[in-house]
Motif scaffolding. Structure first.
Motif, PDB file in Angstrom:
ATOM      1  N   SER A  99      10.344  18.372 -16.925  1.00 58.45           N
ATOM      2  CA  SER A  99      10.296  17.285 -16.318  1.00 58.45           C
ATOM      3  C   SER A  99      11.129  16.891 -15.174  1.00 58.45           C
ATOM      4  O   SER A  99      10.835  16.027 -14.123  1.00 58.45           O
ATOM      5  N   ALA A 100      12.328  17.365 -15.163  1.00 62.99           N
ATOM      6  CA  ALA A 100      13.336  17.031 -14.110  1.00 62.99           C
ATOM      7  C   ALA A 100      13.503  15.400 -13.997  1.00 62.99           C
ATOM      8  O   ALA A 100      13.357  14.830 -15.308  1.00 62.99           O
ATOM      9  N   PHE A 101      13.729  14.862 -12.900  1.00 62.21           N
ATOM     10  CA  PHE A 101      13.930  13.728 -12.718  1.00 62.21           C
ATOM     11  C   PHE A 101      12.658  13.084 -12.061  1.00 62.21           C
ATOM     12  O   PHE A 101      12.450  13.251 -11.055  1.00 62.21           O
ATOM     13  N   CYS A 102      11.800  12.330 -13.030  1.00 61.40           N
ATOM     14  CA  CYS A 102      10.405  12.238 -12.553  1.00 61.40           C
ATOM     15  C   CYS A 102       9.732  10.876 -13.182  1.00 61.40           C
ATOM     16  O   CYS A 102      10.099  10.559 -14.219  1.00 61.40           O
ATOM     17  N   VAL A 103       8.701  10.490 -12.457  1.00 61.45           N
ATOM     18  CA  VAL A 103       7.849   9.301 -12.907  1.00 61.45           C
ATOM     19  C   VAL A 103       6.517   9.395 -12.242  1.00 61.45           C
ATOM     20  O   VAL A 103       6.338   9.807 -11.435  1.00 61.45           O
ATOM     21  N   ILE A 104       5.653   9.160 -13.357  1.00 61.62           N
ATOM     22  CA  ILE A 104       4.012   8.730 -13.154  1.00 61.62           C
ATOM     23  C   ILE A 104       4.063   7.652 -12.981  1.00 61.62           C
ATOM     24  O   ILE A 104       4.022   6.845 -14.209  1.00 61.62           O
ATOM     25  N   ASP A 105       3.655   6.809 -12.029  1.00 64.41           N
ATOM     26  CA  ASP A 105       3.688   5.096 -11.994  1.00 64.41           C
ATOM     27  C   ASP A 105       2.461   4.869 -11.326  1.00 64.41           C
ATOM     28  O   ASP A 105       2.206   5.367 -10.042  1.00 64.41           O
ATOM     29  N   ASP A 106       1.815   3.610 -11.702  1.00 63.27           N
ATOM     30  CA  ASP A 106       0.796   2.887 -10.732  1.00 63.27           C
ATOM     31  C   ASP A 106      -0.253   3.363 -10.476  1.00 63.27           C
ATOM     32  O   ASP A 106      -0.759   3.366  -9.192  1.00 63.27           O
ATOM     33  N   ASN A 107      -0.714   4.489 -11.236  1.00 64.53           N
ATOM     34  CA  ASN A 107      -1.873   4.914 -11.174  1.00 64.53           C
ATOM     35  C   ASN A 107      -3.077   4.297 -12.071  1.00 64.53           C
ATOM     36  O   ASN A 107      -2.946   3.892 -12.868  1.00 64.53           O
ATOM     37  N   THR A 108      -4.370   4.762 -11.657  1.00 68.63           N
ATOM     38  CA  THR A 108      -5.380   4.430 -12.391  1.00 68.63           C
ATOM     39  C   THR A 108      -6.051   5.832 -12.849  1.00 68.63           C
ATOM     40  O   THR A 108      -6.537   6.521 -12.019  1.00 68.63           O
ATOM     41  N   PHE A 109      -6.545   5.554 -14.182  1.00 71.49           N
ATOM     42  CA  PHE A 109      -7.255   6.780 -14.893  1.00 71.49           C
ATOM     43  C   PHE A 109      -8.689   6.415 -15.298  1.00 71.49           C
ATOM     44  O   PHE A 109      -8.654   5.362 -16.266  1.00 71.49           O
ATOM     45  N   PRO A 119      12.166  -1.014 -12.891  1.00 72.18           N
ATOM     46  CA  PRO A 119      11.465   0.319 -13.195  1.00 72.18           C
ATOM     47  C   PRO A 119      12.105   1.424 -12.890  1.00 72.18           C
ATOM     48  O   PRO A 119      13.412   1.478 -12.537  1.00 72.18           O
ATOM     49  N   HIS A 120      11.590   2.551 -13.184  1.00 68.85           N
ATOM     50  CA  HIS A 120      12.252   3.788 -12.911  1.00 68.85           C
ATOM     51  C   HIS A 120      13.031   3.968 -11.422  1.00 68.85           C
ATOM     52  O   HIS A 120      12.251   3.352 -10.299  1.00 68.85           O
ATOM     53  N   PRO A 121      13.989   4.384 -11.114  1.00 70.44           N
ATOM     54  CA  PRO A 121      14.647   4.329  -9.878  1.00 70.44           C
ATOM     55  C   PRO A 121      14.041   4.843  -8.802  1.00 70.44           C
ATOM     56  O   PRO A 121      14.131   4.566  -7.648  1.00 70.44           O
ATOM     57  N   LEU A 122      12.843   5.921  -9.095  1.00 67.20           N
ATOM     58  CA  LEU A 122      12.146   6.400  -7.992  1.00 67.20           C
ATOM     59  C   LEU A 122      10.804   5.258  -7.615  1.00 67.20           C
ATOM     60  O   LEU A 122      10.218   5.713  -6.803  1.00 67.20           O
ATOM     61  N   ASN A 123      10.809   4.402  -8.490  1.00 66.67           N
ATOM     62  CA  ASN A 123       9.741   3.510  -8.527  1.00 66.67           C
ATOM     63  C   ASN A 123       9.959   2.362  -7.631  1.00 66.67           C
ATOM     64  O   ASN A 123       9.737   1.172  -8.057  1.00 66.67           O
ATOM     65  N   ILE A 124      10.743   2.438  -6.492  1.00 65.38           N
ATOM     66  CA  ILE A 124      11.083   1.152  -5.942  1.00 65.38           C
ATOM     67  C   ILE A 124      10.590   1.345  -4.426  1.00 65.38           C
ATOM     68  O   ILE A 124      11.256   0.663  -3.444  1.00 65.38           O
ATOM     69  N   GLY A 125      10.439   2.756  -3.969  1.00 68.97           N
ATOM     70  CA  GLY A 125      10.054   3.024  -2.534  1.00 68.97           C
ATOM     71  C   GLY A 125      10.788   4.360  -2.311  1.00 68.97           C
ATOM     72  O   GLY A 125      11.482   4.697  -2.819  1.00 68.97           O
ATOM     73  N   THR A 126      10.006   5.086  -0.982  1.00 62.38           N
ATOM     74  CA  THR A 126      10.530   6.407  -0.916  1.00 62.38           C
ATOM     75  C   THR A 126      10.587   6.541   0.630  1.00 62.38           C
ATOM     76  O   THR A 126      10.345   5.720   1.412  1.00 62.38           O
ATOM     77  N   ASN A 127      10.849   7.948   1.063  1.00 61.60           N
ATOM     78  CA  ASN A 127      11.000   8.413   2.373  1.00 61.60           C
ATOM     79  C   ASN A 127       9.587   7.749   3.343  1.00 61.60           C
ATOM     80  O   ASN A 127       9.586   7.720   4.241  1.00 61.60           O
ATOM     81  N   ASN A 128       8.294   8.057   2.580  1.00 62.41           N
ATOM     82  CA  ASN A 128       7.098   7.814   3.209  1.00 62.41           C
ATOM     83  C   ASN A 128       6.492   6.588   2.913  1.00 62.41           C
ATOM     84  O   ASN A 128       5.553   6.278   3.109  1.00 62.41           O
ATOM     85  N   GLY A 129       7.195   5.679   2.370  1.00 65.66           N
ATOM     86  CA  GLY A 129       6.623   4.422   1.871  1.00 65.66           C
ATOM     87  C   GLY A 129       5.493   4.060   0.954  1.00 65.66           C
ATOM     88  O   GLY A 129       4.717   3.616   0.899  1.00 65.66           O
ATOM     89  N   GLY A 130       5.808   5.670  -0.086  1.00 62.97           N
ATOM     90  CA  GLY A 130       4.695   5.418  -0.914  1.00 62.97           C
ATOM     91  C   GLY A 130       4.707   4.056  -1.706  1.00 62.97           C
ATOM     92  O   GLY A 130       5.607   3.680  -2.061  1.00 62.97           O
ATOM     93  N   GLY A 131       3.417   3.749  -2.176  1.00 63.15           N
ATOM     94  CA  GLY A 131       3.349   2.674  -2.945  1.00 63.15           C
ATOM     95  C   GLY A 131       2.138   1.648  -1.963  1.00 63.15           C
ATOM     96  O   GLY A 131       1.732   0.629  -2.769  1.00 63.15           O
ATOM     97  N   ASN A 132       2.045   1.751  -0.896  1.00 61.89           N
ATOM     98  CA  ASN A 132       0.999   1.188  -0.110  1.00 61.89           C
ATOM     99  C   ASN A 132      -0.519   1.654  -0.539  1.00 61.89           C
ATOM    100  O   ASN A 132      -0.844   2.688  -0.327  1.00 61.89           O
ATOM    101  N   THR A 133      -1.161   0.942  -1.172  1.00 59.46           N
ATOM    102  CA  THR A 133      -2.519   1.356  -1.752  1.00 59.46           C
ATOM    103  C   THR A 133      -3.553   0.071  -1.835  1.00 59.46           C
ATOM    104  O   THR A 133      -2.982  -0.820  -1.752  1.00 59.46           O
ATOM    105  N   ASN A 134      -4.699   0.725  -1.663  1.00 64.53           N
ATOM    106  CA  ASN A 134      -5.743  -0.368  -1.797  1.00 64.53           C
ATOM    107  C   ASN A 134      -6.515  -0.369  -2.908  1.00 64.53           C
ATOM    108  O   ASN A 134      -7.895  -0.540  -3.117  1.00 64.53           O
ATOM    109  N   SER A 135      -6.029   0.451  -4.049  1.00 57.95           N
ATOM    110  CA  SER A 135      -6.689   0.440  -5.265  1.00 57.95           C
ATOM    111  C   SER A 135      -6.400  -0.739  -6.080  1.00 57.95           C
ATOM    112  O   SER A 135      -5.288  -1.340  -5.659  1.00 57.95           O
ATOM    113  N   ASN A 136      -7.131  -1.370  -6.838  1.00 60.71           N
ATOM    114  CA  ASN A 136      -6.934  -2.755  -7.305  1.00 60.71           C
ATOM    115  C   ASN A 136      -6.194  -2.663  -8.818  1.00 60.71           C
ATOM    116  O   ASN A 136      -6.808  -1.840  -9.668  1.00 60.71           O
ATOM    117  N   PRO A 137      -5.002  -3.070  -8.829  1.00 66.55           N
ATOM    118  CA  PRO A 137      -4.213  -3.072 -10.172  1.00 66.55           C
ATOM    119  C   PRO A 137      -4.849  -3.856 -11.369  1.00 66.55           C
ATOM    120  O   PRO A 137      -3.968  -3.837 -12.220  1.00 66.55           O
TER     121      PRO A 137
END
Length: 569
Positions: free
Chosen positions: A162-172, A535-553
């Motif tokens: 696992s290391a330091f990790c998170v799986i977040d804000d996905n749709t399955f 939220p998990h510390p990785l779940n607030i923004g990253t170097n590439n701006g991850g989190g911009n998505t047009n999927s419907n939450p």
């Protein structure tokens, strides 16, 4: 008593996040590599051109992939959005059938985000690997976020270490398990190391797998062999603030086949479990299926379920013996369980042929004196846990329609003259509520010598297999040097503040050997437990701006989709 779940970040958490991001991103050095298209060759070339810590950006487009993309050296992959960047899984099922395999690097963040992974048209045989597989190592960090896993003929994500990790804000949209956690420690696929190390909960659990803020819905029309998640090989998981429709939280016990052990620990809280009233399986048997490990279950809301948790210990009723199953079943003489050395009773059956109970002529037992003991039919090798007895009969798990679902395999029956024995299992290896113990380790032995002779005698009592002349591989307890119970400590499951269909819900156990007040506690917060920062510390923004998505939450569960075909296991 309740434990408050704070969704705010305090100053210490913010400083921690900043430190993580600086160390993960190697600020000032990472760059964006733009893939020419979403075709595999263009994305693969962009990944090859990336340096450590870089991000490969995929443009809009829909492409089928039939090769596996390898992400290494802390390289991240980002799409243009889940409605515009779509990868169709056409991986041949003759191989691993993985779309992406990622190998994070220490000191860097690997992220996979803003992509839709869709099931194929040609390759529709079910793969039991993850479409996205990721291998954590010490000092690395990774995040899989804001993706859509749309009707894949495979597990969505498989994690190893696992290391330091998170799986977040996905749709399955599930045809199989959404997320399978195969190990907590790198290169510990069997889970022996995880089960030998102290537990980590709450504030001490920064390096376990976090699964949060995801939406999971089952497309199959049944819950068997699907699952919002699964864990084995000593997995350690935090499952929080997810929304689940028509499915369950699931983990494996130490009965998976081979020498793979069950999930070591879990924290399940703040989730919304929902089961549709027009689903054929409504109401679902339980919101969670727990087969091993310790942990906490609190503040979950469940609607459309018959129970909060189904506790299972399949080894108590099934042999699981074969060439690759040294643990076998918890029958009272298996070396890996905690057993009484006493043979409490033996004799022969006098009941009718094919009876799903034991009857013994001339017996004069006290009412229910054998409840909790393990009864074995020596002719068939089958066994089960006694539920009750009269003066001359015994019923056991599987005897009744109410307990038939607890069996993985054949119900034990008796014919006139069948010999039986009665043993007592104090604790089965890795049963729910048991935790860390001695390190188990595989050891190759030559087929000669004193130890080999001793093992032959011990194993012959419960193993039905042929040993080759080339040697044998034996799982031993490193503290004793021979196969033995690893002296597992209690690690109870604490359950509080959960509701099922609007009412306070508690756990119960159908097994006499899994006891309330010892192996699990109801309405009792875990002492000294504080949840990890949310939220998990990785779940607030990253170097590439991850989190911009047009999927419907706020997606609603599909009611009119039905799929047939292979199921997951």
């Amino acid at each position: 008593m309740k434990i408050a779940i704070s969704k705010s970040r305090n100053v210490a958490s913010i400083l921690f996040v900043v430190a993580v991001l600086l160390s993960s991103n190697q600020a000032g050095h990472a760059k964006i590599i733009n893939a020419a298209s979403c075709q595999f060759i263009d994305v693969s070339n962009a990944v090859a051109a990336a340096s450590v810590g870089d991000t490969v950006q995929m443009p809009a487009g829909t492409n089928s992939w039939s090769q596996t993309l390898i992400l290494s050296n802390g390289v991240s992959l980002e799409g243009a959005g889940t409605n515009v960047t779509e990868i169709i899984d056409e991986e041949p099922r003759s191989g691993g059938a993985q779309t992406i395999v990622a190998y994070p690097s220490p000191g860097y963040l690997t992220e996979i985000s803003n992509i839709q992974f869709a099931g194929g048209v040609t390759n529709t045989t079910m793969s039991y690997n993850g479409s996205v597989s990721i291998n954590g190592v010490p000092g690395s960090s990774w995040r899989i976020d804001h993706n859509v896993f749309n009707g894949l003929y495979s597990k969505g994500i498989a994690t190893y270490g696992s290391a330091f990790c998170v799986i977040d804000d996905n749709t399955f949209y599930e045809r199989a398990i959404s997320i399978a956690d195969y190990s907590a420690f790198p290169n510990d696929g069997e889970g022996d190391i995880s089960y030998s190390q102290p537990p980590t909960y709450g504030l001490g659990s920064s390096n376990v797998l976090y699964i949060e803020n995801n939406y999971m819905t089952n497309l199959e029309g049944y819950v068997a062999s699907v699952g919002a998640c699964d864990g084995c090989g000593g997995a350690r998981m935090v499952f929080r603030y997810n929304t689940i429709w028509n499915d369950v939280f699931n983990n494996h016990g130490t009965e998976t086949g081979g020498i793979v052990r069950g999930e070591r620990s879990f924290e399940i809280y703040g989730n919304s479990f929902n089961f549709s009233s027009n689903d054929p399986a409504y109401p679902c048997f339980a919101a969670m299926l727990i087969r091993s490990g310790g942990g906490v279950i609190f503040s979950n809301t469940c609607t459309g379920y018959s129970a909060l948790v189904a506790l299972r210990n399949f080894r108590s009723t099934d042999s699981f013996c074969g060439q690759w199953d040294p643990f076998c079943g918890a029958n009272g003489i298996c070396l890996y369980d905690s057993n009484s050395p006493t043979l409490y009773l033996s004799g022969v059956s006098s009941g009718p042929s094919g009876s799903t109970y034991l009857q013994v002529a001339g017996a004069n037992w006290t009412q229910n004196q054998w409840t909790g003991y393990t009864l074995m039919n020596l002719n068939s090798g089958l066994f089960s846990v006694v539920l009750s007895n009269t003066a001359n009969t015994m019923t056991y798990i599987g005897s009744t329609s109410q307990t038939a679902s607890l069996l993985e395999h054949t119900v034990m029956t008796f014919n006139p003259g069948d010999p039986f024995q009665l043993h007592l299992v104090y604790a089965a290896l890795d049963q729910p509520g048991r935790g860390s113990g001695d390190l188990l380790q595989d050891q190759g032995l030559a087929t000669s010598g004193v130890l080999y002779s001793q093992l032959l005698v011990e194993f012959a009592e419960f193993l039905d297999q042929t040993l080759t002349a080339n040697g044998i591989l034996v799982t031993i307890d490193t503290a004793t040097g021979v196969p033995s119970y690893p002296n597992q400590a209690l690690d109870p499951i604490y359950c509080w503040s959960n509701t099922v269909n609007g009412s306070l819900a508690e756990m119960s156990s159908p097994y006499p050997g899994i006891q309330q007040g010892r192996d699990f506690y109801n309405d009792t917060p875990k002492p000294s437990y504080t949840p990890f920062v949310y939220p998990h510390p990785l779940n607030i923004g990253t170097n590439n701006g991850g989190g911009n998505t047009n999927s419907n939450p706020n997606l609603l569960p599909p009611y009119n989709l039905q799929f047939s075909g292979s199921t997951n296991q």
